[in-house]
Design a protein around this motif. Structure first.
Motif, mmCIF file in Angstrom:
data_model
loop_
_atom_site.group_PDB
_atom_site.id
_atom_site.type_symbol
_atom_site.label_atom_id
_atom_site.label_comp_id
_atom_site.label_asym_id
_atom_site.label_seq_id
_atom_site.Cartn_x
_atom_site.Cartn_y
_atom_site.Cartn_z
ATOM 1 N N MET A 143 0.760 -1.130 0.068
ATOM 2 C CA MET A 143 0.046 0.049 0.097
ATOM 3 C C MET A 143 1.017 1.239 -0.133
ATOM 4 O O MET A 143 1.969 1.534 0.828
ATOM 5 C CB MET A 143 -0.777 0.132 1.073
ATOM 6 C CG MET A 143 -1.672 0.948 1.257
ATOM 7 S SD MET A 143 -3.144 1.101 2.624
ATOM 8 C CE MET A 143 -3.291 -0.489 3.110
ATOM 9 N N ASP A 144 0.766 2.130 -0.777
ATOM 10 C CA ASP A 144 1.422 3.300 -1.088
ATOM 11 C C ASP A 144 1.060 4.329 0.016
ATOM 12 O O ASP A 144 -0.040 4.287 0.895
ATOM 13 C CB ASP A 144 1.483 3.939 -2.253
ATOM 14 C CG ASP A 144 0.360 4.359 -2.702
ATOM 15 O OD1 ASP A 144 -0.661 4.092 -2.170
ATOM 16 O OD2 ASP A 144 0.046 5.219 -3.617
ATOM 17 N N ARG A 145 1.853 5.474 0.091
ATOM 18 C CA ARG A 145 1.605 6.478 1.178
ATOM 19 C C ARG A 145 0.102 7.172 0.947
ATOM 20 O O ARG A 145 -0.364 7.580 1.610
ATOM 21 C CB ARG A 145 2.798 7.471 0.894
ATOM 22 C CG ARG A 145 2.683 8.349 2.238
ATOM 23 C CD ARG A 145 3.962 9.379 1.990
ATOM 24 N NE ARG A 145 3.894 10.282 3.276
ATOM 25 C CZ ARG A 145 4.857 11.116 3.385
ATOM 26 N NH1 ARG A 145 6.081 10.917 2.658
ATOM 27 N NH2 ARG A 145 4.765 11.801 4.192
ATOM 28 N N THR A 146 -0.216 7.580 -0.240
ATOM 29 C CA THR A 146 -1.452 8.297 -0.624
ATOM 30 C C THR A 146 -2.544 7.484 -0.161
ATOM 31 O O THR A 146 -3.563 7.999 0.395
ATOM 32 C CB THR A 146 -1.345 8.766 -2.050
ATOM 33 O OG1 THR A 146 -0.271 9.274 -2.524
ATOM 34 C CG2 THR A 146 -2.708 9.538 -2.439
ATOM 35 N N THR A 149 -2.609 5.278 2.195
ATOM 36 C CA THR A 149 -2.714 5.086 3.717
ATOM 37 C C THR A 149 -3.483 6.358 4.169
ATOM 38 O O THR A 149 -4.151 6.328 5.026
ATOM 39 C CB THR A 149 -1.311 4.928 4.170
ATOM 40 O OG1 THR A 149 -0.658 3.714 3.341
ATOM 41 C CG2 THR A 149 -1.486 4.526 5.658
ATOM 42 N N ILE A 150 -3.045 7.587 3.590
ATOM 43 C CA ILE A 150 -3.517 8.686 3.949
ATOM 44 C C ILE A 150 -4.976 8.898 4.110
ATOM 45 O O ILE A 150 -5.840 9.308 4.644
ATOM 46 C CB ILE A 150 -2.764 10.164 3.563
ATOM 47 C CG1 ILE A 150 -1.196 10.009 3.960
ATOM 48 C CG2 ILE A 150 -3.453 11.236 3.731
ATOM 49 C CD1 ILE A 150 -0.490 10.842 3.232
ATOM 50 N N ILE A 151 -5.345 8.415 2.826
ATOM 51 C CA ILE A 151 -6.824 8.532 2.312
ATOM 52 C C ILE A 151 -7.677 7.636 3.304
ATOM 53 O O ILE A 151 -8.788 7.974 3.765
ATOM 54 C CB ILE A 151 -7.101 8.166 0.684
ATOM 55 C CG1 ILE A 151 -6.534 9.285 0.111
ATOM 56 C CG2 ILE A 151 -8.607 8.013 0.735
ATOM 57 C CD1 ILE A 151 -6.528 9.038 -1.456
ATOM 58 N N LEU A 152 -7.157 6.311 3.548
ATOM 59 C CA LEU A 152 -7.706 5.515 4.480
ATOM 60 C C LEU A 152 -7.939 6.043 5.864
ATOM 61 O O LEU A 152 -8.937 5.847 6.431
ATOM 62 C CB LEU A 152 -7.152 4.141 4.339
ATOM 63 C CG LEU A 152 -7.540 2.856 5.010
ATOM 64 C CD1 LEU A 152 -9.124 2.768 4.444
ATOM 65 C CD2 LEU A 152 -6.683 1.743 5.016
ATOM 66 N N LEU A 153 -6.893 6.566 6.205
ATOM 67 C CA LEU A 153 -6.638 7.067 7.695
ATOM 68 C C LEU A 153 -7.749 8.378 7.785
ATOM 69 O O LEU A 153 -8.183 8.599 8.625
ATOM 70 C CB LEU A 153 -5.365 7.664 8.122
ATOM 71 C CG LEU A 153 -4.489 6.401 8.349
ATOM 72 C CD1 LEU A 153 -2.957 6.995 8.831
ATOM 73 C CD2 LEU A 153 -4.813 5.653 9.740
ATOM 74 N N SER A 154 -7.869 9.002 6.676
ATOM 75 C CA SER A 154 -8.754 10.375 6.888
ATOM 76 C C SER A 154 -10.230 9.705 6.760
ATOM 77 O O SER A 154 -11.031 10.155 7.594
ATOM 78 C CB SER A 154 -8.540 10.972 5.501
ATOM 79 O OG SER A 154 -7.378 11.556 5.433
ATOM 80 N N PHE A 155 -10.417 8.716 5.871
ATOM 81 C CA PHE A 155 -11.867 8.218 6.020
ATOM 82 C C PHE A 155 -12.239 7.529 7.359
ATOM 83 O O PHE A 155 -13.197 7.766 7.655
ATOM 84 C CB PHE A 155 -11.848 7.148 5.031
ATOM 85 C CG PHE A 155 -13.303 6.366 4.716
ATOM 86 C CD1 PHE A 155 -14.284 7.086 4.228
ATOM 87 C CD2 PHE A 155 -13.371 5.025 5.376
ATOM 88 C CE1 PHE A 155 -15.425 6.353 4.294
ATOM 89 C CE2 PHE A 155 -14.589 4.421 5.090
ATOM 90 C CZ PHE A 155 -15.767 5.045 4.792
ATOM 91 N N VAL A 156 -11.311 6.691 8.113
ATOM 92 C CA VAL A 156 -11.554 5.995 9.377
ATOM 93 C C VAL A 156 -11.705 7.126 10.277
ATOM 94 O O VAL A 156 -12.554 7.010 11.308
ATOM 95 C CB VAL A 156 -10.500 5.211 9.859
ATOM 96 C CG1 VAL A 156 -10.598 4.947 11.244
ATOM 97 C CG2 VAL A 156 -10.178 4.034 8.922
ATOM 98 N N SER A 157 -10.885 8.328 10.478
ATOM 99 C CA SER A 157 -11.242 9.248 11.232
ATOM 100 C C SER A 157 -12.499 10.167 11.235
ATOM 101 O O SER A 157 -13.387 10.302 11.826
ATOM 102 C CB SER A 157 -10.000 10.289 11.171
ATOM 103 O OG SER A 157 -10.062 11.039 10.057
ATOM 104 N N LEU A 158 -12.971 10.382 9.626
ATOM 105 C CA LEU A 158 -14.298 10.901 9.634
ATOM 106 C C LEU A 158 -15.353 10.019 10.003
ATOM 107 O O LEU A 158 -16.397 10.337 10.693
ATOM 108 C CB LEU A 158 -14.447 10.916 8.206
ATOM 109 C CG LEU A 158 -13.805 12.185 7.327
ATOM 110 C CD1 LEU A 158 -14.040 12.307 6.048
ATOM 111 C CD2 LEU A 158 -14.539 13.487 7.966
ATOM 112 N N LEU A 159 -15.058 8.456 10.069
ATOM 113 C CA LEU A 159 -16.244 7.640 10.530
ATOM 114 C C LEU A 159 -16.227 7.587 12.107
ATOM 115 O O LEU A 159 -17.545 7.578 12.482
ATOM 116 C CB LEU A 159 -15.600 6.155 9.932
ATOM 117 C CG LEU A 159 -16.748 5.087 10.233
ATOM 118 C CD1 LEU A 159 -18.000 5.391 9.366
ATOM 119 C CD2 LEU A 159 -16.183 3.705 9.852
#
Length: 197
Positions: A1-4, A6-16
């Motif tokens: 998994m690339d860095r971008t 991972t950042i998008i996935l973490l942003s989505f989890v924090s929004l959730l």
């Protein structure tokens, strides 16, 4: 998994998690504040009970509409001579009926025929809070109690209303006192028939 990614996935989890926290806040805190505000208003405006019934008025369409949109049925038993003996009789009656105490709301609940819609027993003076009689909590003599239940959405699920009426009639005979309806008028057979529907 690339860095971008991972950042998008973490942003989505924090929004959730943020949405979940907001929903929890709305579900828990907002009703709690409303209940607290209602309790303060009820304490500021104590109910005045009438012992004489006012002249009978013919039933209108507006009162029929009010009955259909009723949020809960309320009956009050006001004890003639509140004492330790009446508290002991109330405690025994609650045990016989299998009542359980809710320490958060400070009320008793009787399951009846529909445990999802229990019959609530609360203190009438001040409205709302009951001491835990089953465990001998120290308190002043109880002057009266309220019996509350939500009406069913469908008439075929009316079994709990029969249990409610039977409990109310039993309390009326078991405890010496006055039974009043939600309008603070003495109960009659018509009151019970309206509750049953």
């Amino acid at each position: 998994m690339d860095r971008t990614t991972t950042i998008i996935l973490l942003s989505f989890v924090s929004l959730l998690f943020g949405a979940l926290a907001t929903a929890l806040f709305i579900y828990v805190i907002v009703p709690w504040r409303r209940r607290r505000r209602a309790a303060k208003e009820a304490a500021a405006n104590p109910p005045s009970f009438q012992t004489e019934s006012p002249p009978e008025q013919p039933e209108t369409a507006s009162s029929a509409k009010r009955d259909s949109s009723l949020k809960q049925h309320s009956l009050f038993v006001i004890f003639d001579q509140p004492s330790e003996q009446s508290d002991e009789r109330l405690t025994e009656w609650l045990r016989e009926k299998g009542a359980r105490y809710d320490p958060i709301k400070k009320i008793f609940l009787i399951a009846g025929q529909q445990p999802a819609n229990p019959i609530t027993i609360t203190n009438a003076f001040p409205p709302g809070e009951m001491p835990d009689l089953l465990y001998g909590e120290k308190h002043a003599p109880i002057k009266g109690i309220s019996l509350l239940v939500k009406p069913p959405l469908h008439k075929r699920r009316n079994q709990q209303m029969y249990v409610y009426v039977e409990l109310a009639k039993e309390m009326q005979t078991h405890f010496s006192g006055t039974m009043l309806n939600a309008e603070r008028e003495p109960t009659t057979d018509d009151t019970f028939e309206r509750i049953i529907g």
